[in-house]
Motif scaffolding. Structure first.
Motif, PDB file in Angstrom:
ATOM      1  N   GLY A 140      40.291 -10.542  23.318  1.00  0.00           N
ATOM      2  CA  GLY A 140      41.251 -11.631  23.386  1.00  0.00           C
ATOM      3  C   GLY A 140      40.668 -12.933  23.887  1.00  0.00           C
ATOM      4  O   GLY A 140      41.249 -14.003  23.650  1.00  0.00           O
ATOM      5  N   ARG A 141      39.530 -12.877  24.569  1.00  0.00           N
ATOM      6  CA  ARG A 141      38.904 -14.086  25.089  1.00  0.00           C
ATOM      7  C   ARG A 141      37.797 -14.611  24.168  1.00  0.00           C
ATOM      8  O   ARG A 141      37.134 -15.580  24.497  1.00  0.00           O
ATOM      9  N   VAL A 142      37.600 -13.950  23.041  1.00  0.00           N
ATOM     10  CA  VAL A 142      36.620 -14.422  22.055  1.00  0.00           C
ATOM     11  C   VAL A 142      37.328 -15.376  21.110  1.00  0.00           C
ATOM     12  O   VAL A 142      38.241 -14.996  20.384  1.00  0.00           O
ATOM     13  N   ALA A 143      36.879 -16.626  21.083  1.00  0.00           N
ATOM     14  CA  ALA A 143      37.610 -17.665  20.342  1.00  0.00           C
ATOM     15  C   ALA A 143      37.059 -17.894  18.940  1.00  0.00           C
ATOM     16  O   ALA A 143      37.308 -18.957  18.353  1.00  0.00           O
ATOM     17  N   ALA A 144      36.348 -16.924  18.390  1.00  0.00           N
ATOM     18  CA  ALA A 144      35.839 -17.074  17.031  1.00  0.00           C
ATOM     19  C   ALA A 144      37.017 -17.175  16.053  1.00  0.00           C
ATOM     20  O   ALA A 144      37.954 -16.385  16.116  1.00  0.00           O
ATOM     21  N   PRO A 185      23.556 -19.136  16.326  1.00  0.00           N
ATOM     22  CA  PRO A 185      23.877 -20.247  17.227  1.00  0.00           C
ATOM     23  C   PRO A 185      25.370 -20.583  17.176  1.00  0.00           C
ATOM     24  O   PRO A 185      25.954 -20.717  16.100  1.00  0.00           O
ATOM     25  N   GLY A 186      25.975 -20.685  18.336  1.00  0.00           N
ATOM     26  CA  GLY A 186      27.395 -20.951  18.404  1.00  0.00           C
ATOM     27  C   GLY A 186      28.268 -19.731  18.211  1.00  0.00           C
ATOM     28  O   GLY A 186      29.495 -19.841  18.176  1.00  0.00           O
ATOM     29  N   GLY A 187      27.635 -18.551  18.098  1.00  0.00           N
ATOM     30  CA  GLY A 187      28.384 -17.305  17.946  1.00  0.00           C
ATOM     31  C   GLY A 187      28.775 -16.730  19.293  1.00  0.00           C
ATOM     32  O   GLY A 187      28.624 -17.369  20.343  1.00  0.00           O
ATOM     33  N   TRP A 188      29.245 -15.493  19.266  1.00  0.00           N
ATOM     34  CA  TRP A 188      29.858 -14.911  20.452  1.00  0.00           C
ATOM     35  C   TRP A 188      29.271 -13.549  20.780  1.00  0.00           C
ATOM     36  O   TRP A 188      29.134 -12.690  19.903  1.00  0.00           O
ATOM     37  N   LEU A 189      28.947 -13.363  22.053  1.00  0.00           N
ATOM     38  CA  LEU A 189      28.553 -12.067  22.599  1.00  0.00           C
ATOM     39  C   LEU A 189      29.603 -11.684  23.642  1.00  0.00           C
ATOM     40  O   LEU A 189      29.877 -12.458  24.566  1.00  0.00           O
ATOM     41  N   ALA A 190      30.203 -10.511  23.485  1.00  0.00           N
ATOM     42  CA  ALA A 190      31.253 -10.078  24.409  1.00  0.00           C
ATOM     43  C   ALA A 190      31.010  -8.623  24.781  1.00  0.00           C
ATOM     44  O   ALA A 190      30.848  -7.772  23.906  1.00  0.00           O
ATOM     45  N   PHE A 191      30.972  -8.350  26.077  1.00  0.00           N
ATOM     46  CA  PHE A 191      30.817  -6.956  26.490  1.00  0.00           C
ATOM     47  C   PHE A 191      31.599  -6.683  27.766  1.00  0.00           C
ATOM     48  O   PHE A 191      31.930  -7.584  28.535  1.00  0.00           O
ATOM     49  N   GLN A 192      31.893  -5.403  27.958  1.00  0.00           N
ATOM     50  CA  GLN A 192      32.630  -4.918  29.110  1.00  0.00           C
ATOM     51  C   GLN A 192      31.955  -3.664  29.611  1.00  0.00           C
ATOM     52  O   GLN A 192      31.541  -2.812  28.829  1.00  0.00           O
ATOM     53  N   VAL A 193      31.808  -3.568  30.929  1.00  0.00           N
ATOM     54  CA  VAL A 193      31.219  -2.370  31.539  1.00  0.00           C
ATOM     55  C   VAL A 193      32.069  -1.942  32.731  1.00  0.00           C
ATOM     56  O   VAL A 193      32.661  -2.784  33.417  1.00  0.00           O
ATOM     57  N   PRO A 194      32.141  -0.641  33.005  1.00  0.00           N
ATOM     58  CA  PRO A 194      32.845  -0.193  34.204  1.00  0.00           C
ATOM     59  C   PRO A 194      32.129  -0.675  35.461  1.00  0.00           C
ATOM     60  O   PRO A 194      30.895  -0.734  35.504  1.00  0.00           O
ATOM     61  N   GLY A 195      32.901  -1.009  36.469  1.00  0.00           N
ATOM     62  CA  GLY A 195      32.324  -1.440  37.738  1.00  0.00           C
ATOM     63  C   GLY A 195      32.833  -0.612  38.904  1.00  0.00           C
ATOM     64  O   GLY A 195      32.924  -1.116  40.027  1.00  0.00           O
ATOM     65  N   ASN A 196      33.134   0.660  38.655  1.00  0.00           N
ATOM     66  CA  ASN A 196      33.743   1.506  39.676  1.00  0.00           C
ATOM     67  C   ASN A 196      32.807   2.600  40.170  1.00  0.00           C
ATOM     68  O   ASN A 196      33.249   3.648  40.645  1.00  0.00           O
ATOM     69  N   GLY A 244      41.509   1.709  25.898  1.00  0.00           N
ATOM     70  CA  GLY A 244      41.564   0.619  24.931  1.00  0.00           C
ATOM     71  C   GLY A 244      41.978  -0.706  25.523  1.00  0.00           C
ATOM     72  O   GLY A 244      41.640  -1.765  24.975  1.00  0.00           O
ATOM     73  N   ARG A 245      42.698  -0.684  26.635  1.00  0.00           N
ATOM     74  CA  ARG A 245      43.208  -1.942  27.187  1.00  0.00           C
ATOM     75  C   ARG A 245      42.096  -2.929  27.549  1.00  0.00           C
ATOM     76  O   ARG A 245      42.214  -4.122  27.236  1.00  0.00           O
ATOM     77  N   PRO A 246      41.009  -2.508  28.205  1.00  0.00           N
ATOM     78  CA  PRO A 246      39.939  -3.470  28.485  1.00  0.00           C
ATOM     79  C   PRO A 246      39.335  -4.070  27.214  1.00  0.00           C
ATOM     80  O   PRO A 246      38.950  -5.248  27.201  1.00  0.00           O
ATOM     81  N   PHE A 247      39.250  -3.272  26.154  1.00  0.00           N
ATOM     82  CA  PHE A 247      38.720  -3.784  24.889  1.00  0.00           C
ATOM     83  C   PHE A 247      39.593  -4.916  24.363  1.00  0.00           C
ATOM     84  O   PHE A 247      39.098  -5.964  23.942  1.00  0.00           O
TER      85      PHE A 247
END
Length: 260
Positions: A26-30, A128-139, A18-21
């Motif tokens: 936290g960086r989405v400023a909506a 327009p002006g919305g937010w796309l946020a994603f995280q993927v493993p890089g290991n 859950g921590r990466p989520f």
């Protein structure tokens, strides 16, 4: 082969997963989004955090796994989140153009080999002006993955595991350039977490419900136990417990994009 995911095993390391989520969202400023979607919501425990962050929004969780959607629908999160079973690509094909204010996808895109080609569709789904946020493993170059791949390529396993799904992701700069080319403002970064795991064969327990699961499911019952025992032994050698738990370095790749 359709993968069968296990929500209970996945949640065994809920805090670490859950921590990466949390760091991503936290960086989405909506400020006041109306429509928020979590693609690849899993058992819904993290999707509920979106309802905490934006309580006035309509929150939807989407996942392709029947087991995950059942677990999410049976959880307390279902009181505030609508959960639906759908393949991510199918959802993108059916989603109203520019109908989402915040689109989140956590540790899901790595299962789609062509996911870089999906960036235009993901951007189109966001207003327009919305937010796309994603995280993927890089290991994927780490022993937690390479040892599984090496063993799976050996006889007698190779005849069964050839073609089993394996996660893959690009570096942060690749996603940044792809989304910049679509007119987005992009914040992309990488973080390596040092997870301290405890218990018997904890690295195997971690990978057996995520990256290694397709390989394990591809094996017949009479070979799976032997494969698991050998993989556990190799993982123990690669990740020794020196008396304070097993340290699992885990690189994650984050992208937050503001659509044009």
């Amino acid at each position: 082969m359709t993968l069968a995911w296990d929500p209970d095993r996945y949640l065994a390391y809920a805090d670490e997963r859950g921590r990466p989520f949390v760091d991503l969202v936290g960086r989405v400023a909506a400020v006041d989004p109306q429509v928020v979607v979590d693609l690849g919501c899993g058992p819904g425990n993290l999707t509920s955090l979106l309802a905490d962050r934006w309580p006035a929004a309509t929150i939807t969780g989407v996942d392709s796994s029947d087991a995950m959607i059942r677990a999410a629908s049976d959880s307390s999160a279902a009181e505030r989140v609508a959960f639906h079973r759908a393949d991510l690509r199918e959802w993108l094909g059916a989603a109203p153009r520019a109908g989402v204010d915040v689109l989140v996808s956590n540790a899901t895109l790595q299962w789609l080999p062509e996911h870089l080609d999906l960036m235009p569709a993901l951007v189109r789904a966001v207003r327009p002006g919305g937010w796309l946020a994603f995280q993927v493993p890089g290991n994927h170059d780490q022993p937690s993955h390479t040892l599984r791949a090496e063993l799976a390529a050996e006889p007698p396993y190779a005849a069964h595991t050839a073609g089993a799904a394996a996660p893959h992701a690009h570096g942060a700069a690749v996603y940044l350039r792809a989304l910049q080319a679509l007119g987005c403002e992009v914040d992309a970064w990488e973080t390596t977490y040092l997870h301290v795991l405890h218990g018997q064969d904890p690295v195997f327990a971690w990978v057996s419900c995520t990256g290694a699961r397709p390989t394990l499911q591809a094996l017949p019952d009479d070979l799976r136990t032997g494969f698991e025992d050998e993989l556990k032994a190799r993982l123990r050698a690669a990740y020794p417990d020196e008396g304070h738990g097993v340290v699992l370095p885990f690189r994650r790749i984050f992208v937050v994009a503001r659509t044009p």
